[in-house]
Design an enzyme around this catalytic site. Structure first.
Site, PDB file in Angstrom:
ATOM      1  N   CYS A  34      -1.597 -11.524  -0.429  1.00  0.00           N
ATOM      2  CA  CYS A  34      -2.426 -10.461   0.147  1.00  0.00           C
ATOM      3  C   CYS A  34      -3.856 -10.907   0.408  1.00  0.00           C
ATOM      4  O   CYS A  34      -4.596 -10.237   1.125  1.00  0.00           O
ATOM      5  CB  CYS A  34      -2.407  -9.235  -0.757  1.00  0.00           C
ATOM      6  SG  CYS A  34      -2.802  -9.601  -2.479  1.00  0.00           S
ATOM      7  N   THR A  66       0.825  -1.206   0.000  1.00  0.00           N
ATOM      8  CA  THR A  66       0.000   0.000   0.000  1.00  0.00           C
ATOM      9  C   THR A  66       0.858   1.254   0.000  1.00  0.00           C
ATOM     10  O   THR A  66       0.554   2.231  -0.697  1.00  0.00           O
ATOM     11  CB  THR A  66      -0.939  -0.007   1.215  1.00  0.00           C
ATOM     12  OG1 THR A  66      -1.853  -1.109   1.079  1.00  0.00           O
ATOM     13  CG2 THR A  66      -1.727   1.282   1.323  1.00  0.00           C
ATOM     14  N   GLU A 119      -3.502  -3.174  -7.048  1.00  0.00           N
ATOM     15  CA  GLU A 119      -3.801  -4.262  -6.124  1.00  0.00           C
ATOM     16  C   GLU A 119      -2.780  -4.164  -4.998  1.00  0.00           C
ATOM     17  O   GLU A 119      -1.603  -4.443  -5.193  1.00  0.00           O
ATOM     18  CB  GLU A 119      -3.711  -5.621  -6.799  1.00  0.00           C
ATOM     19  CG  GLU A 119      -4.089  -6.755  -5.861  1.00  0.00           C
ATOM     20  CD  GLU A 119      -3.530  -8.095  -6.283  1.00  0.00           C
ATOM     21  OE1 GLU A 119      -3.206  -8.894  -5.384  1.00  0.00           O
ATOM     22  OE2 GLU A 119      -3.393  -8.335  -7.495  1.00  0.00           O
TER      23      GLU A 119
END
Length: 495
Positions: free
Chosen positions: A294, A240, A260
């Site tokens: 993830c 992120t 993503e």
């Protein structure tokens, strides 16, 4: 496996010597050298982007059947080289052999097949005609309308290290199918497989400049791919934090984005759940890519009434998980990607201990020999189960990206379970286990996640994939990927 020779960059249909030389790619299992990866310069990344821009006009106007044929031939070539390329994937990622074969190279080939068909999907859709009265915009008329999907242009595909086949193929294949050209920047830890993908596409007949692959450990390589004026869109899979920085750069020139990003999947286990099924699902966190995924159900939110039984079953499951060299028969958990990442995961386990969590299983670094045994090398992390956790702990709130599961108990009803599950910065995939299907689906609809698995960790590979909140922007997979790599144009005419 023996180390491969120095790898070149692929720019404008040619294999090019990297300006920055080469660096060693290590096998995470035993720290041996797998091969020498190229270090591109900023100028070479710019050259690749320029080549993609120059190739775009021709490629975007090719017949869909021609694009489909090239993608199909690339899949044939990947299948032909299945064994050696699977061994390379195993060596540079540290994934167990079965994972490297089936979930990496196998899925990569399947995605090229899927988007060979995707190239033939309709890109035009007629809209209902609209009758208009005479006015300032013209005489009375019947206005027809057509929705047309157009390729975006040059797409920079920046890929993750946890799957150097499925992840790049999931970007490159749909981008090419809809008519874009690409510059691919693979993760520095395991880039060699992505260059094999470029070999397959080149042999399949992709025109020069349509596919370009650059790489390197330097941050400026990725930066150059993102900020190049020739790049129209960035497709990124990774953390992120990096995604946020990329988005800031894209915002300056309004580049399209597909992101993503991180995940901290909540696994809500109600008192009527099939605990054996829940354990099998949650247990994939430990085994699948050693937790470097993830979508893993890493944050278990379990009703107090079944908490102890679930912990007992999870620890029993873990006891049979062999941590070992990925090439050895029976290995379930291989290494993580690097020494730095191993240290990071271990630091989170220690942090959890300091925060008050109890280590129900794992917590100590395993000593694993190489294929000959006894070396003690490799970047191994013990599958670890942290219990007695509270929602405010960092191990509960932050993505660890390793074989670590945290457990939080709840005492109340589904409202409390939903509140705890949604109390996260992330929202990629969550899970619900319950014997009451109506409740499971009701809860699923309330979870702030891009996807929800109900009594399963399985994924429908035609369903949209992407995240809420800080887990990403946009959706791909199936036909949604074709949409992600296209712009919608409207054409209106008077009838």
């Amino acid at each position: 496996m023996s180390a491969a020779g120095p790898q070149g960059l692929y720019i404008g249909g040619e294999w090019v010597e990297p300006a920055g030389g080469h660096y060693e790619v290590l096998d995470p299992a035993d720290e041996s050298v797998v091969g020498l990866a190229p270090e591109a310069s900023r100028a070479q990344v710019e050259e690749a982007a320029r080549a993609a821009a120059e190739a775009f006009e021709g490629w975007s106007r090719t017949r869909p059947e021609e694009r489909a044929a090239i993608l199909d031939r690339a899949a044939d070539i990947i299948q032909r080289e299945y064994e050696p390329w699977s061994e390379l994937a195993r060596a540079e990622t540290g994934a167990p052999a079965g994972i490297a074969r089936g979930m990496q190279v196998g899925v990569g080939a399947a995605r090229f097949r899927r988007y060979a068909k995707g190239a033939l999907e309709p890109v035009e859709r007629g809209l209902p005609p609209q009758v208009t009265d005479a006015g300032p915009m013209g005489p009375a008329s019947v206005l027809g309308a057509l929705e047309v999907r157009q390729p975006v242009g040059v797409v920079a595909c920046i890929t993750s290290y946890n799957n150097p086949w499925a992840n790049p193929a999931g970007k490159v294949a749909p981008a090419l199918a809809i008519g874009n050209t690409v510059v691919v920047k693979p993760a520095p830890q395991d880039p060699l497989s992505v260059f094999k993908m470029a070999e397959a596409l080149a042999e399949a007949g992709v025109p020069p400049g349509v596919v370009n692959v650059v790489g390197g450990r330097s941050v400026e390589v990725g930066e150059a791919a993102v900020d190049s004026p020739y790049v129209d869109m960035v497709s990124f899979t990774g953390s992120t934090g990096v995604g946020q920085r990329i988005a800031e750069v894209c915002g300056r020139t309004m580049k399209r984005q597909l992101m993503e990003l991180g995940g901290k999947g909540a696994a809500v286990v109600f008192e009527d759940a099939d605990l054996d099924a829940a354990v099998l699902g949650i247990g994939t966190t430990f085994s699948f890519y050693s937790g470097q995924i993830c979508t893993a159900p890493t944050r278990v939110i379990v009703h107090r009434s079944v908490h102890d039984r679930l912990i007992e079953k999870l620890t029993g499951y873990l006891a049979f998980m062999k941590v070992g060299h990925p090439a050895e028969r029976g290995t379930v958990v291989g290494p993580v990607i690097s020494a730095a990442h191993r240290d990071r995961v271990e630091s989170y386990v220690e942090l959890g201990r300091k925060e008050g969590a109890r280590i129900a299983f794992g917590g100590e670094r395993p000593v694993v020999g190489g294929e000959g045994g006894g070396s003690g090398k490799g970047f191994y992390v013990a599958p670890t189960l942290l219990v007695d956790c509270t929602p405010d702990m960092r191990v509960v709130r932050e993505e660890i990206f390793g074989p670590v599961v945290v457990v939080v108990a709840f005492d109340g009803d589904e409202d409390e379970a939903v509140r705890l599950a949604n109390d996260s910065d992330f929202g990629l995939i969550s899970y619900v286990w319950s014997g009451n299907s109506a409740r499971a689906f009701r809860v699923a609809r309330r979870l702030r996640s891009g996807g929800v698995g109900v009594n399963t960790i399985g994924r429908n590979m035609e369903a949209p994939f992407g995240g809420f909140k800080r887990s990403g922007v946009g959706r791909d997979v199936g036909s949604y990927a074709l949409h992600a790599y296209s712009e919608v144009q409207s054409i209106v005419w008077a009838g």
